[in-house]
Design a protein around this motif. Sequence first.
Motif, PDB file in Angstrom:
ATOM      1  N   ALA A 113      50.042  41.889  45.733  1.00  0.00           N
ATOM      2  CA  ALA A 113      48.707  41.753  45.153  1.00  0.00           C
ATOM      3  C   ALA A 113      48.699  42.374  43.767  1.00  0.00           C
ATOM      4  N   VAL A 114      47.901  41.779  42.862  1.00  0.00           N
ATOM      5  CA  VAL A 114      47.782  42.320  41.504  1.00  0.00           C
ATOM      6  C   VAL A 114      46.319  42.368  41.095  1.00  0.00           C
ATOM      7  N   ASP A 115      45.940  43.463  40.445  1.00  0.00           N
ATOM      8  CA  ASP A 115      44.669  43.571  39.750  1.00  0.00           C
ATOM      9  C   ASP A 115      44.973  43.446  38.261  1.00  0.00           C
ATOM     10  N   ILE A 116      44.153  42.692  37.538  1.00  0.00           N
ATOM     11  CA  ILE A 116      44.444  42.382  36.139  1.00  0.00           C
ATOM     12  C   ILE A 116      43.287  42.821  35.250  1.00  0.00           C
ATOM     13  N   VAL A 117      43.626  43.527  34.170  1.00  0.00           N
ATOM     14  CA  VAL A 117      42.662  43.997  33.177  1.00  0.00           C
ATOM     15  C   VAL A 117      43.268  43.776  31.795  1.00  0.00           C
ATOM     16  N   GLY A 118      42.467  43.959  30.742  1.00  0.00           N
ATOM     17  CA  GLY A 118      43.040  43.941  29.406  1.00  0.00           C
ATOM     18  C   GLY A 118      42.412  42.948  28.449  1.00  0.00           C
ATOM     19  N   ALA A 159      40.144  28.782  41.116  1.00  0.00           N
ATOM     20  CA  ALA A 159      41.589  28.774  41.296  1.00  0.00           C
ATOM     21  C   ALA A 159      42.046  29.736  42.392  1.00  0.00           C
ATOM     22  N   GLY A 160      41.111  30.548  42.903  1.00  0.00           N
ATOM     23  CA  GLY A 160      41.469  31.482  43.977  1.00  0.00           C
ATOM     24  C   GLY A 160      41.562  32.923  43.561  1.00  0.00           C
ATOM     25  N   VAL A 161      41.140  33.240  42.328  1.00  0.00           N
ATOM     26  CA  VAL A 161      41.138  34.615  41.849  1.00  0.00           C
ATOM     27  C   VAL A 161      39.868  35.312  42.308  1.00  0.00           C
ATOM     28  N   THR A 162      39.990  36.524  42.808  1.00  0.00           N
ATOM     29  CA  THR A 162      38.827  37.348  43.113  1.00  0.00           C
ATOM     30  C   THR A 162      38.321  37.998  41.823  1.00  0.00           C
ATOM     31  N   ALA A 218      51.869  31.902  41.597  1.00  0.00           N
ATOM     32  CA  ALA A 218      53.041  32.582  42.148  1.00  0.00           C
ATOM     33  C   ALA A 218      52.753  33.204  43.518  1.00  0.00           C
ATOM     34  N   ARG A 219      51.566  32.931  44.066  1.00  0.00           N
ATOM     35  CA  ARG A 219      51.178  33.342  45.419  1.00  0.00           C
ATOM     36  C   ARG A 219      50.916  34.837  45.566  1.00  0.00           C
ATOM     37  N   PHE A 220      50.468  35.468  44.498  1.00  0.00           N
ATOM     38  CA  PHE A 220      49.991  36.842  44.593  1.00  0.00           C
ATOM     39  C   PHE A 220      48.493  36.831  44.868  1.00  0.00           C
ATOM     40  N   ASP A 221      48.025  37.748  45.720  1.00  0.00           N
ATOM     41  CA  ASP A 221      46.592  37.967  45.848  1.00  0.00           C
ATOM     42  C   ASP A 221      46.118  38.576  44.533  1.00  0.00           C
ATOM     43  N   THR A 222      45.221  37.896  43.844  1.00  0.00           N
ATOM     44  CA  THR A 222      44.928  38.213  42.443  1.00  0.00           C
ATOM     45  C   THR A 222      43.463  38.551  42.256  1.00  0.00           C
ATOM     46  N   THR A 223      43.209  39.674  41.579  1.00  0.00           N
ATOM     47  CA  THR A 223      41.854  40.111  41.259  1.00  0.00           C
ATOM     48  C   THR A 223      41.770  40.425  39.770  1.00  0.00           C
ATOM     49  N   VAL A 224      40.720  39.953  39.119  1.00  0.00           N
ATOM     50  CA  VAL A 224      40.428  40.325  37.736  1.00  0.00           C
ATOM     51  C   VAL A 224      39.224  41.264  37.744  1.00  0.00           C
ATOM     52  N   LEU A 225      39.311  42.327  36.946  1.00  0.00           N
ATOM     53  CA  LEU A 225      38.234  43.303  36.805  1.00  0.00           C
ATOM     54  C   LEU A 225      37.585  43.088  35.436  1.00  0.00           C
TER      55      LEU A 225
END
Length: 212
Positions: free
Chosen positions: A153-158, A204-207, A175-182
């Motif tokens: 799983a990845v959380d993405i910021v920036g 697209a499936g991003v939280t 790439a099949r990672f559980d993905t979250t954007v903050l």
Amino acid sequence: METALIIVDVQNDFCEGGALGVSGGADTAAAITAYLRDNGWKYAAVLVTQDWHIDPGAHFSPEPDYLDSWPVHCVAGTDGAELHPGLAPVVKAGALTATFRKGRYEAAYSGFEAILADPEAEVPGTTADAGEALDGAEGESLPEWLNTRRIHAVDIVGIATDFCVRATALDAVRARFDTTVLPRLTAAVHPATVPTVLGELRRAGVTIDEDA
């Protein structure tokens, strides 16, 4: 499930006063630092990506359209390519696990195009011979690095919400990672487009974590 935080392109050239500065860039750097101070324990790894351009072709333009072409920015080895000082407390605290660099000879919006930087490598003074000496030129890719460490799983910021954060999140899902954007820990080139971008990411499936 192991989670990594990916800090996308929080660099001097993308913050106020830089070659391609966005409004709120410096505040985003400070907010990420504050977030990690309280939430760093959640993450198995904290990664940063950097634009690290040598000759990205039409990505650089003297007449940029700010969609597909841009002013010269984040040239490898320059101050503009360095992490913004707002992240300095994170660096000094040793909270960063690894640095990944992208875009040597292409646009490379997505952090998933980046490769691991070699902290021992020397950055050349000119672009003519830069390809041979740049950090991590043959290094491990970001998705390879995550998979090797069984991070799922990845959380993405920036920076920027509507370009490199967006592209990184979309590639993470592919790439099949559980993905979250903050989104509160991002800044956009075109702020008016952010609701549309976040909607695209959700589809697209991003939280989207609006509260972080």
